[in-house]
Scaffold this motif. Structure first.
Motif: not given
Length: 184
Positions: A158-184
């Motif tokens: 999330v920090n990487q994506l925000e530093e690149a100029g994206f806005t985080v819409e949602r983050v799902h931290d799951r048992p083995e994976t993560m799903a992140i949706v960001v908007r430009r």
């Protein structure tokens, strides 16, 4: 963090349907949230497993992978008419500014996530467009995917994506994976 590419001699594993337990077609399409006229890119497309799932729902998909041998595997499986195969690094995408409506990455963020690559992704996605990242999480067990020390945690990604100029819409931290949706 060691950046690497997926070994071509293990490419058959990229076609294993059990991968859907980490991200289904329906989940990916819902997170992308684009119309049938959209132009999207699959970043780190590999053999085209998820490219083929998204292609029927959009106008154009660019299957981006650094390994030409992965595109050969994709061709063997069949390339949809609306898919263009591109062999390039994510940090030097051959698109105009704001050319893409969206992009997605499934299990490859850890392979390319440099500041340069994330800024490049931000450059090519139009304002308001989405980036969907599904990847192995550093908070996972390491039972599947790369070793845990090669992964990013959700907060770090999330920090990487925000530093690149994206806005985080949602983050799902799951048992083995993560799903992140960001908007430009």
């Amino acid at each position: 963090m060691g950046f690497h590419t997926f070994p071509i001699d293990r490419a058959d594993a990229l076609e294993d349907p059990t991968r859907y337990r980490f991200c289904s077609r329906e989940e990916l399409i819902e997170m992308l949230d684009v119309g049938s006229d959209a132009t999207v890119a699959d970043l780190g497309s590999g053999t085209g497993f998820f490219t083929r799932e998204v292609a029927p729902f959009v106008d154009t998909v660019y299957a981006v992978d650094v390994q030409a041998a992965m595109h050969e595997r994709h061709r063997e499986a069949g390339v949809a008419e609306n898919v263009e195969l591109l062999t390039t690094e994510v940090d030097s995408l051959p698109f105009d500014d704001s050319e893409l409506d969206a992009a997605f990455s499934t299990m490859t963020h850890h392979e390319y996530a440099t500041d340069e690559a994330l800024l490049e992704i931000a450059r090519v996605i139009r304002t308001g467009g989405r980036l969907v990242t599904v990847d192995w999480s550093a908070s996972g067990t390491g039972a599947d995917g790369p070793p845990v020390d090669e992964r990013f945690g959700p907060n770090e990604a999330v920090n990487q994506l925000e530093e690149a100029g994206f806005t985080v819409e949602r983050v799902h931290d799951r048992p083995e994976t993560m799903a992140i949706v960001v908007r430009r």
